[in-house]
Enzyme design. Structure first.
Site, PDB file in Angstrom:
ATOM      1  N   CYS A  47     -13.793  -0.973  -6.902  1.00  0.00           N
ATOM      2  CA  CYS A  47     -13.165  -1.991  -7.757  1.00  0.00           C
ATOM      3  C   CYS A  47     -12.511  -3.045  -6.865  1.00  0.00           C
ATOM      4  O   CYS A  47     -12.108  -2.756  -5.740  1.00  0.00           O
ATOM      5  CB  CYS A  47     -12.116  -1.296  -8.635  1.00  0.00           C
ATOM      6  N   SER A  49      -9.629  -4.151  -7.032  1.00  0.00           N
ATOM      7  CA  SER A  49      -8.247  -3.786  -6.688  1.00  0.00           C
ATOM      8  C   SER A  49      -8.197  -3.023  -5.359  1.00  0.00           C
ATOM      9  O   SER A  49      -7.245  -3.164  -4.593  1.00  0.00           O
ATOM     10  CB  SER A  49      -7.608  -2.951  -7.797  1.00  0.00           C
ATOM     11  N   HIS A  52      -8.316  -5.636  -2.790  1.00  0.00           N
ATOM     12  CA  HIS A  52      -7.032  -6.345  -2.635  1.00  0.00           C
ATOM     13  C   HIS A  52      -6.163  -5.630  -1.588  1.00  0.00           C
ATOM     14  O   HIS A  52      -5.401  -6.263  -0.879  1.00  0.00           O
ATOM     15  CB  HIS A  52      -6.265  -6.383  -3.958  1.00  0.00           C
ATOM     16  N   HIS A  68      -9.846   4.566  -6.931  1.00  0.00           N
ATOM     17  CA  HIS A  68      -9.050   4.951  -8.108  1.00  0.00           C
ATOM     18  C   HIS A  68      -9.904   5.007  -9.357  1.00  0.00           C
ATOM     19  O   HIS A  68      -9.369   5.182 -10.447  1.00  0.00           O
ATOM     20  CB  HIS A  68      -7.904   3.942  -8.297  1.00  0.00           C
ATOM     21  N   CYS A 175     -11.281   3.142 -14.410  1.00  0.00           N
ATOM     22  CA  CYS A 175     -10.661   1.817 -14.236  1.00  0.00           C
ATOM     23  C   CYS A 175     -11.431   0.714 -14.950  1.00  0.00           C
ATOM     24  O   CYS A 175     -11.074   0.314 -16.036  1.00  0.00           O
ATOM     25  CB  CYS A 175     -10.457   1.450 -12.769  1.00  0.00           C
TER      26      CYS A 175
HETATM   27  P1  PAD Z   1     -15.028  -8.798  -9.154  1.00  0.00           P
HETATM   28  O1  PAD Z   1     -14.779  -9.323  -7.806  1.00  0.00           O
HETATM   29  O2  PAD Z   1     -16.193  -7.919  -9.399  1.00  0.00           O
HETATM   30  O3  PAD Z   1     -15.112 -10.003 -10.210  1.00  0.00           O
HETATM   31  C1  PAD Z   1     -14.403 -11.205 -10.083  1.00  0.00           C
HETATM   32  C2  PAD Z   1     -15.302 -12.346 -10.566  1.00  0.00           C
HETATM   33  O4  PAD Z   1     -14.548 -13.563 -10.530  1.00  0.00           O
HETATM   34  C3  PAD Z   1     -16.534 -12.568  -9.687  1.00  0.00           C
HETATM   35  O5  PAD Z   1     -17.699 -12.580 -10.485  1.00  0.00           O
HETATM   36  C4  PAD Z   1     -16.264 -13.918  -9.023  1.00  0.00           C
HETATM   37  O6  PAD Z   1     -17.452 -14.663  -8.794  1.00  0.00           O
HETATM   38  C5  PAD Z   1     -15.373 -14.596 -10.041  1.00  0.00           C
HETATM   39  N1  PAD Z   1     -14.528 -15.652  -9.479  1.00  0.00           N
HETATM   40  C6  PAD Z   1     -13.885 -15.668  -8.279  1.00  0.00           C
HETATM   41  N2  PAD Z   1     -13.186 -16.814  -8.145  1.00  0.00           N
HETATM   42  C7  PAD Z   1     -13.387 -17.522  -9.274  1.00  0.00           C
HETATM   43  C8  PAD Z   1     -12.919 -18.806  -9.738  1.00  0.00           C
HETATM   44  N3  PAD Z   1     -12.111 -19.553  -8.983  1.00  0.00           N
HETATM   45  N4  PAD Z   1     -13.312 -19.217 -10.957  1.00  0.00           N
HETATM   46  C9  PAD Z   1     -14.148 -18.471 -11.725  1.00  0.00           C
HETATM   47  N5  PAD Z   1     -14.626 -17.261 -11.336  1.00  0.00           N
HETATM   48  C10 PAD Z   1     -14.232 -16.795 -10.123  1.00  0.00           C
HETATM   49  O7  PAD Z   1     -13.665  -8.043  -9.563  1.00  0.00           O
HETATM   50  P2  PAD Z   1     -13.379  -6.929 -10.696  1.00  0.00           P
HETATM   51  O8  PAD Z   1     -14.120  -7.289 -11.918  1.00  0.00           O
HETATM   52  O9  PAD Z   1     -13.498  -5.578 -10.094  1.00  0.00           O
HETATM   53  O10 PAD Z   1     -11.814  -7.190 -10.903  1.00  0.00           O
HETATM   54  C11 PAD Z   1     -11.339  -8.428 -11.421  1.00  0.00           C
HETATM   55  C12 PAD Z   1      -9.840  -8.518 -11.308  1.00  0.00           C
HETATM   56  O11 PAD Z   1      -9.245  -7.553 -12.184  1.00  0.00           O
HETATM   57  C13 PAD Z   1      -9.295  -8.214  -9.915  1.00  0.00           C
HETATM   58  O12 PAD Z   1      -8.191  -9.063  -9.643  1.00  0.00           O
HETATM   59  C14 PAD Z   1      -8.832  -6.785 -10.035  1.00  0.00           C
HETATM   60  O13 PAD Z   1      -7.846  -6.461  -9.082  1.00  0.00           O
HETATM   61  C15 PAD Z   1      -8.283  -6.808 -11.438  1.00  0.00           C
HETATM   62  C16 PAD Z   1      -8.128  -5.466 -12.064  1.00  0.00           C
HETATM   63  N6  PAD Z   1      -7.078  -5.265 -12.870  1.00  0.00           N
HETATM   64  C17 PAD Z   1      -6.891  -4.077 -13.476  1.00  0.00           C
HETATM   65  C18 PAD Z   1      -5.750  -3.901 -14.401  1.00  0.00           C
HETATM   66  O14 PAD Z   1      -5.461  -2.768 -14.786  1.00  0.00           O
HETATM   67  N7  PAD Z   1      -5.099  -4.985 -14.826  1.00  0.00           N
HETATM   68  C19 PAD Z   1      -7.759  -3.035 -13.272  1.00  0.00           C
HETATM   69  C20 PAD Z   1      -8.872  -3.263 -12.477  1.00  0.00           C
HETATM   70  C21 PAD Z   1      -9.051  -4.471 -11.855  1.00  0.00           C
HETATM   71 ZN    ZN Z   2      -9.704  -0.782 -10.501  1.00  0.00          ZN
END
Ligand code: PAD
Ligand code: ZN
Length: 375
Positions: A47, A49, A52, A68, A175
């Protein structure tokens, strides 16, 4: 030969320093103490995260075993554990559910006060770790740590799931899927016939799209700077997709024109300050609901004019889709088994723990949605 009560030596991916590759190491995993569970991890997703932490925007104590989003089988349990037993299929929970704190007792709260994401101790509840490598204690990530063949979690951070669950798929319930889907159906409470916009079409964003569709949204607009994500987004329910790089105007202005003054529900699923602001501006100023899902860089603030909210907008955020892990994850797994939604479109690559660095490279380059590492 039983391993219960003994130290298990196994393979794990250890992050010793930020911005360095993972190192595949032999680690020692101590037996679970009271109210703890040792789990044989079967499959774990990668993921953003986790990334990060690797790049330092989500600071954790190092060295650490990340991961996770996983599923596994209980190997042994510590004294006093009652909710799972050896042989049970389980999902570790980065958002625990102690069922006793004020948050757990509130119908709408899911960030149990015992969660380690806010505490940042990078240990189990007793303040110590169960991993040792090269004689050094290795930290736990979000009380889960799944980039390893065996892990130990607190009983409050694990839940039993249906014995027929395909672990190499339902690991996403730990997740990405749960977070995205819940952000739509539980946090935003998307309504039938509504218009939604989802910023970021990675594994979590696509799961938001799936949630919006299952809640009956009639228009779901995907926004991403990587147009290679559009086909998959449409496959899971996006009705149209746009790339901010194709427009001179700010993307919220483009969306306002497309939707006659803003969408009903907007979601930020990237984790950037500029897109968090754009998502807020994209929902209708009188009744729009904006949900922050992406984890923003540590210690950065958004500055907004309060007038943006005064007209009636709602601005929310949630981890884990607002779901209470031990209550809700088994139900979601059953919904998946009963074919309420699919997880296959999210899984673009399956690999082994040894290939973890390649898996992270594919996430960073935008070539993968979810890579599942199997043990
Ligand atoms: P990912 O990297 O697979 O997806 C992110 C997407 O955003 C990609 O398709 C990128 O191309 C796109 N992107 C990047 N920059 C831009 C921009 N400026 N404008 C438009 N699109 C853009 O990540 P993911 O889907 O695994 O996770 C996404 C976020 O969610 C990430 O910050 C992660 O830490 C967070 C998250 N939060 C929780 C929660 O519980 N709140 C859980 C899991 C992940
Ligand atoms: Zn996650």
């Amino acid at each position: 030969m039983t391993t219960a009560g003994k130290v298990i030596k196994c393979k794990a991916a250890v992050l010793w320093e930020v911005n360095k590759p993972f190192s595949i190491e032999e680690v020692e995993v101590a037996p679970p103490k009271a109210k703890e569970v040792r789990i044989k991890i079967v499959a774990t997703g990668i993921c953003r995260s986790d990334d990060h932490v690797v790049v330092g925007t989500l600071p954790q104590r190092l060295p650490i075993i990340l991961g996770h989003e996983a599923a596994g089988i209980v190997e042994s349990i510590g004294e006093g554990v009652t909710s799972v037993k050896p042989g049970d299929k389980v999902i570790p929970l980065f958002t625990p559910q102690c069922k006793e704190c004020k948050v757990c007792k509130h119908p709408n709260g899911n960030t149990c006060i015992k969660n380690d994401l806010t505490a940042g101790r990078c240990t189990l509840q007793d303040g110590t770790t169960r991993f040792t490598c090269r004689g050094k204690p290795i930290h736990h990530f979000a009380a889960t740590s799944t980039f390893t063949e065996y892990t130990v979690t607190d009983e409050i951070s694990v839940v039993k799931i249906d014995s027929s669950s395909p672990l190499e798929k339902v690991c996403l319930m730990g997740c990405g899927f749960t977070t995205g889907y819940g952000s739509a159906v539980k946090v935003a409470k998307v309504t039938p016939g509504s218009t939604c916009v989802v910023f970021g079409l990675g594994g979590v964003g696509l799961s938001v799209v799936i949630g919006c569709k299952s809640a009956g949204a009639s228009r779901i607009i995907g926004v991403d700077i990587n147009k290679d994500k559009f086909a998959k987004a449409k496959e899971v329910g996006a009705t149209e997709c746009i790339n901010p790089l194709d427009y001179k105007k700010p993307i919220h202005d483009v969306l306002a024109e497309m939707t006659d003054d803003g969408v009903d529900f907007s979601f930020e699923v990237i984790g950037r300050i500029d897109t968090i602001t754009a998502a807020l501006l994209s929902c209708n100023k009188a009744y729009g609901v904006c949900v922050i899902v992406g984890v923003p860089p540590n210690a950065q603030n958004v500055s907004i004019n309060p007038m943006l909210l005064l007209n009636g907008r709602t601005w929310k955020g949630a981890v884990f889709g607002g779901f209470k892990g031990r209550d809700d994850v088994p139900k979601l797994v059953s919904d998946f088994i009963n074919k309420k939604f699919k997880l296959d479109p999210l899984i673009t690559h399956v690999s082994s723990l040894d290939k973890i660095n390649e898996g992270f490279e594919m996430l960073r380059s935008g070539k993968s949605i979810r890579t599942i590492l199997t043990m």
